[in-house]
Design a protein around this motif. Structure first.
Motif, PDB file in Angstrom:
ATOM      1  N   PHE A  65       0.830  -1.204   0.000  1.00 33.78           N
ATOM      2  CA  PHE A  65       0.000   0.000   0.000  1.00 33.78           C
ATOM      3  C   PHE A  65       0.862   1.250   0.000  1.00 33.78           C
ATOM      4  CE2 PHE A  65      -3.032  -3.146   1.305  1.00 33.78           C
ATOM      5  CZ  PHE A  65      -4.222  -2.710   0.754  1.00 33.78           C
ATOM      6  N   PRO A  66       0.326   2.339  -0.535  1.00 39.71           N
ATOM      7  CA  PRO A  66       1.061   3.606  -0.576  1.00 39.71           C
ATOM      8  C   PRO A  66       1.277   4.170   0.828  1.00 39.71           C
ATOM      9  CG  PRO A  66      -0.886   3.672  -2.012  1.00 39.71           C
ATOM     10  CD  PRO A  66      -1.008   2.456  -1.150  1.00 39.71           C
ATOM     11  N   PRO A  67       2.072   5.226   0.938  1.00 39.85           N
ATOM     12  CA  PRO A  67       2.355   5.835   2.247  1.00 39.85           C
ATOM     13  C   PRO A  67       1.175   6.605   2.830  1.00 39.85           C
ATOM     14  CG  PRO A  67       3.881   6.618   0.546  1.00 39.85           C
ATOM     15  CD  PRO A  67       2.863   5.824  -0.146  1.00 39.85           C
ATOM     16  N   VAL A  68       0.104   6.781   2.070  1.00 40.02           N
ATOM     17  CA  VAL A  68      -1.078   7.456   2.616  1.00 40.02           C
ATOM     18  C   VAL A  68      -2.264   6.488   2.633  1.00 40.02           C
ATOM     19  CG1 VAL A  68      -0.429   9.839   2.061  1.00 40.02           C
ATOM     20  CG2 VAL A  68      -1.622   8.464   0.339  1.00 40.02           C
ATOM     21  N   ILE A  69      -3.139   6.697   3.607  1.00 39.74           N
ATOM     22  CA  ILE A  69      -4.358   5.888   3.736  1.00 39.74           C
ATOM     23  C   ILE A  69      -5.554   6.829   3.803  1.00 39.74           C
ATOM     24  CG2 ILE A  69      -3.201   3.964   4.925  1.00 39.74           C
ATOM     25  CD1 ILE A  69      -4.381   5.080   7.577  1.00 39.74           C
ATOM     26  N   PRO A  70      -6.769   6.323   3.577  1.00 40.63           N
ATOM     27  CA  PRO A  70      -7.934   7.198   3.659  1.00 40.63           C
ATOM     28  C   PRO A  70      -8.073   7.823   5.050  1.00 40.63           C
ATOM     29  CG  PRO A  70      -8.537   5.106   2.649  1.00 40.63           C
ATOM     30  CD  PRO A  70      -7.129   4.949   3.163  1.00 40.63           C
ATOM     31  N   ARG A  71      -8.526   9.054   5.066  1.00 41.25           N
ATOM     32  CA  ARG A  71      -8.791   9.738   6.333  1.00 41.25           C
ATOM     33  C   ARG A  71      -9.825   8.972   7.152  1.00 41.25           C
ATOM     34  NH1 ARG A  71      -7.891  14.848   8.205  1.00 41.25           N
ATOM     35  NH2 ARG A  71      -6.801  15.246   6.262  1.00 41.25           N
ATOM     36  N   TRP A  72     -10.847   8.413   6.474  1.00 41.88           N
ATOM     37  CA  TRP A  72     -11.889   7.695   7.204  1.00 41.88           C
ATOM     38  C   TRP A  72     -11.321   6.478   7.929  1.00 41.88           C
ATOM     39  CZ3 TRP A  72     -12.427   2.628   6.108  1.00 41.88           C
ATOM     40  CH2 TRP A  72     -12.184   2.161   4.821  1.00 41.88           C
ATOM     41  N   LEU A  73     -10.257   5.902   7.359  1.00 38.80           N
ATOM     42  CA  LEU A  73      -9.674   4.706   7.965  1.00 38.80           C
ATOM     43  C   LEU A  73      -9.022   5.064   9.306  1.00 38.80           C
ATOM     44  CD1 LEU A  73      -8.947   1.721   7.784  1.00 38.80           C
ATOM     45  CD2 LEU A  73      -7.134   2.297   6.182  1.00 38.80           C
ATOM     46  N   LEU A  74      -8.316   6.198   9.326  1.00 37.64           N
ATOM     47  CA  LEU A  74      -7.697   6.640  10.587  1.00 37.64           C
ATOM     48  C   LEU A  74      -8.766   7.013  11.611  1.00 37.64           C
ATOM     49  CD1 LEU A  74      -4.628   7.204  11.428  1.00 37.64           C
ATOM     50  CD2 LEU A  74      -5.342   9.582  11.465  1.00 37.64           C
ATOM     51  N   GLU A  75      -9.817   7.689  11.130  1.00 36.60           N
ATOM     52  CA  GLU A  75     -10.896   8.095  12.043  1.00 36.60           C
ATOM     53  C   GLU A  75     -11.583   6.878  12.655  1.00 36.60           C
ATOM     54  OE1 GLU A  75     -13.276  10.463   9.426  1.00 36.60           O
ATOM     55  OE2 GLU A  75     -12.157  12.301   9.810  1.00 36.60           O
ATOM     56  N   LYS A  76     -11.674   5.818  11.851  1.00 33.67           N
ATOM     57  CA  LYS A  76     -12.406   4.626  12.288  1.00 33.67           C
ATOM     58  C   LYS A  76     -11.645   3.860  13.370  1.00 33.67           C
ATOM     59  CE  LYS A  76     -15.418   1.249  10.235  1.00 33.67           C
ATOM     60  NZ  LYS A  76     -16.186   0.874   9.075  1.00 33.67           N
ATOM     61  N   THR A  77     -10.329   3.851  13.277  1.00 30.79           N
ATOM     62  CA  THR A  77      -9.543   3.184  14.321  1.00 30.79           C
ATOM     63  C   THR A  77      -9.426   4.122  15.523  1.00 30.79           C
ATOM     64  OG1 THR A  77      -7.417   4.108  13.665  1.00 30.79           O
ATOM     65  CG2 THR A  77      -8.138   2.116  12.511  1.00 30.79           C
ATOM     66  N   ASP A  78      -8.766   3.666  16.564  1.00 33.13           N
ATOM     67  CA  ASP A  78      -8.587   4.518  17.753  1.00 33.13           C
ATOM     68  C   ASP A  78      -7.336   5.381  17.659  1.00 33.13           C
ATOM     69  OD1 ASP A  78     -10.828   3.902  19.111  1.00 33.13           O
ATOM     70  OD2 ASP A  78      -9.914   2.388  20.410  1.00 33.13           O
ATOM     71  N   TYR A  79      -6.771   5.517  16.467  1.00 31.51           N
ATOM     72  CA  TYR A  79      -5.466   6.154  16.377  1.00 31.51           C
ATOM     73  C   TYR A  79      -5.451   7.580  16.929  1.00 31.51           C
ATOM     74  CZ  TYR A  79      -0.691   6.665  14.897  1.00 31.51           C
ATOM     75  OH  TYR A  79       0.675   6.836  14.911  1.00 31.51           O
ATOM     76  N   LEU A  80      -6.501   8.341  16.591  1.00 34.14           N
ATOM     77  CA  LEU A  80      -6.538   9.739  17.050  1.00 34.14           C
ATOM     78  C   LEU A  80      -6.747   9.827  18.562  1.00 34.14           C
ATOM     79  CD1 LEU A  80      -8.593  11.182  14.101  1.00 34.14           C
ATOM     80  CD2 LEU A  80      -6.219  11.754  14.656  1.00 34.14           C
ATOM     81  N   LYS A  81      -7.344   8.796  19.129  1.00 36.76           N
ATOM     82  CA  LYS A  81      -7.497   8.743  20.580  1.00 36.76           C
ATOM     83  C   LYS A  81      -6.159   8.412  21.229  1.00 36.76           C
ATOM     84  CE  LYS A  81     -11.446   7.172  22.077  1.00 36.76           C
ATOM     85  NZ  LYS A  81     -12.541   6.191  22.296  1.00 36.76           N
ATOM     86  N   SER A  82      -5.444   7.480  20.619  1.00 36.35           N
ATOM     87  CA  SER A  82      -4.253   6.924  21.270  1.00 36.35           C
ATOM     88  C   SER A  82      -2.958   7.659  20.920  1.00 36.35           C
ATOM     89  CB  SER A  82      -4.097   5.451  20.883  1.00 36.35           C
ATOM     90  OG  SER A  82      -5.229   4.709  21.286  1.00 36.35           O
ATOM     91  N   PHE A  83      -2.845   8.105  19.662  1.00 35.79           N
ATOM     92  CA  PHE A  83      -1.569   8.675  19.212  1.00 35.79           C
ATOM     93  C   PHE A  83      -1.763   9.945  18.385  1.00 35.79           C
ATOM     94  CE2 PHE A  83      -1.569   3.963  18.860  1.00 35.79           C
ATOM     95  CZ  PHE A  83      -0.826   3.662  19.996  1.00 35.79           C
ATOM     96  N   PRO A  84      -2.555  10.913  18.894  1.00 34.39           N
ATOM     97  CA  PRO A  84      -2.824  12.119  18.087  1.00 34.39           C
ATOM     98  C   PRO A  84      -1.538  12.847  17.707  1.00 34.39           C
ATOM     99  CG  PRO A  84      -3.304  12.513  20.403  1.00 34.39           C
ATOM    100  CD  PRO A  84      -3.088  11.024  20.251  1.00 34.39           C
ATOM    101  N   TYR A 133      -7.177  -4.512   7.206  1.00 33.26           N
ATOM    102  CA  TYR A 133      -8.402  -4.912   7.932  1.00 33.26           C
ATOM    103  C   TYR A 133      -9.670  -4.681   7.117  1.00 33.26           C
ATOM    104  CZ  TYR A 133      -4.828  -5.329  11.401  1.00 33.26           C
ATOM    105  OH  TYR A 133      -3.659  -5.684  12.032  1.00 33.26           O
ATOM    106  N   PRO A 134      -9.770  -3.557   6.388  1.00 32.60           N
ATOM    107  CA  PRO A 134     -10.974  -3.389   5.555  1.00 32.60           C
ATOM    108  C   PRO A 134     -11.093  -4.447   4.452  1.00 32.60           C
ATOM    109  CG  PRO A 134      -9.842  -1.281   5.848  1.00 32.60           C
ATOM    110  CD  PRO A 134      -8.936  -2.340   6.388  1.00 32.60           C
ATOM    111  N   LEU A 135     -10.019  -5.204   4.191  1.00 36.03           N
ATOM    112  CA  LEU A 135     -10.095  -6.266   3.174  1.00 36.03           C
ATOM    113  C   LEU A 135     -10.777  -7.527   3.725  1.00 36.03           C
ATOM    114  CD1 LEU A 135      -6.423  -6.105   1.732  1.00 36.03           C
ATOM    115  CD2 LEU A 135      -8.466  -4.919   0.887  1.00 36.03           C
TER     116      LEU A 135
END
Lengths: 309, 309
Positions: A65-84, A133-135
């Motif tokens: 996969f490329p170095p960027v992922i969809p914004r919705w994918l990051l929002e969906k995981t807990d990443y912004l909660k855990s590692f903003p 995971y979305p796969l």
């Protein structure tokens, strides 16, 4: 040694200088960002190929996969909660000629020009495995679960003078998605394989219980839980500090974290569990350079045979 | 065909569907973003290795850079003037627990959460060669100039249904920095080598005068100048349109643009000129898949020998 500097800071600065003076890596002009020489890239390619060979028995599907992922994918995981604080959100310009003039005026004045930008649909990828995971959401998983090999560029915003803490680096993972017993088995087999793989590289790693750098007050609790349940085990090796050796790989059980987040069901209809083995490709290259010396031509024949068979 | 759709739109959608249904590429969840299968990656690796072999006579220094570059580097070039709409600026979170709570509340409410972010010191890399120019500022260049091979991930914010117009893609370049005659010679030799290289892949490319997609009103003038002076020549090949074939490579003379920007001097003390040969690695892979079919196992032996000698 300057006041307030620790021995580790000194060792970090010294190793960074050695790497740059040898031409193996290039200062890319901002803290934590490096260019790579051909010799350095031959090491990372060798490491990556070795990880692939080590994982052949997994029968994993290899995806890239490329170095960027969809914004919705990051929002969906807990990443912004855990590692903003590690996040890399991508913004772009969608204005007209008039707003463009404003953008250029800000740049010319040496001011922040980001006020005229808007968020793009992507963010930088914080870990190699997020896009797999979305796969797995097309119905219940097969009884044996699903296995992926995934590698590529990741980004974590943690500028540092430690060359082993890069803003942008490569990670190579083997991921399992299935049931709890399968996830435990994935962890167990990769503890063995990982230890043997690093051993074959002459890196006598130690396996230690660890935690991710969760953010803030709540993060302290999350980190303690992660350690209590031994969900993260790191293969550590001293690079710039023997007291705080560097994690050059890890084995992670995610429990049902991604299963719940993405609605993945195992073959029995339960929420899927997942686990991964992750190699820090750049960190492993740095461990090799630190331990065996800056000239790979002089490394032990056995190590060279593992990297360049 | 839906109203307002052109034949090209239809061909783009059809090729995109074919690629995804064959499993060669994966829809990564946002327009213009794709995952890659192992087979696809074997093609891109073959293309990249072929470019490297083709450039051996250059005696170039091979350098590799991450997908992000310093923000100051983008500001220093004319990129924000010329292509603001393609920019990927990276932003991160530097707040405390309180601002973090605000961030999470915005995410939960499904609102834009970027107002709490601050610009990071990096931006996404728009072209492979940008990081090499700052490597040339240590005094006048040698008489023969300097040559670099550089490849890696690039980002341009141009979401599109055309699979040949990806948000994130790989570019492989050979760059010359030196004097005007050397830059012209670099262009000339790479026109020949590039044409032969694509020919060896069974891709009968056409070389056409082209322009970059400069932004806005001023951009129209810049584009016209670029065409008038034939500074950009593209190797084009039909992928999703025969009327508008896709640029799968290019040869670019930058005149003294980067020399002036970065203060690079040629051996005679004049402002340095530069030129580059650039291969769109993903686009070349797509051209091969479109032209020879979706199963590389059935491609002509001569083409396979070029990619996987």
């Amino acid at each position: 040694m300057a006041e307030g500097k620790t021995a580790a800071d000194g060792a970090e600065a010294a190793f960074r200088r050695e790497l740059i003076e040898s031409g193996l890596v290039l200062d890319a002009g901002v803290e934590g960002l490096y260019g790579r020489s051909l010799v350095y890239e031959q090491i990372t390619s060798g490491v990556s190929a070795l990880v692939t060979r080590t994982g052949v028995p997994d029968g994993a599907v290899s995806v890239h996969f490329p170095p960027v992922i969809p914004r919705w994918l990051l929002e969906k995981t807990d990443y912004l909660k855990s590692f903003p604080d590690l996040t890399g959100s991508v913004h772009t310009f969608r204005g007209d000629d008039r707003l463009h003039a404003r953008l250029l005026a800000l740049v010319d004045a040496g001011e922040d020009w980001v006020e005229v930008l808007e968020p793009a649909g992507v963010v930088l990828r914080p870990a190699a495995c997020h896009p797999v995971y979305p796969l797995c959401t097309d119905g219940p998983l097969p009884a044996e679960g699903r296995r992926f090999e995934v590698h590529g560029w990741c980004f974590r915003h943690e500028p540092s003078g430690d060359p082993a803490r890069m803003l942008a680096f490569r990670m190579h993972e083997f991921v399992y998605v299935g049931d709890p017993a399968g996830a435990d088995a994935h962890r167990d087999v990769w503890i063995e394989r990982g230890t043997a793989m690093y051993g074959g590289l002459g890196l006598d790693v130690e396996l230690v219980v660890a935690n991710d750098p969760f953010f803030g007050r709540v993060g302290k609790v999350l980190a303690a839980n992660q350690r209590d349940e031994a969900l993260k085990l790191e293969f550590v090796f001293p690079i710039t500090s023997t007291e705080k050796p560097t994690a050059i790989g890890s084995v992670n059980r995610h429990q049902d974290h991604f299963g719940k987040t993405f609605g993945i069901r195992s073959s029995d209809g339960e929420v899927a569990h997942s686990a991964c083995f992750a190699v820090g490709v750049d960190r492993t290259a740095l461990a090799l350079l630190h331990h065996h010396g800056l000239d790979p031509g002089t490394w032990p024949a056995g190590v060279r045979a593992q990297l360049w068979p």
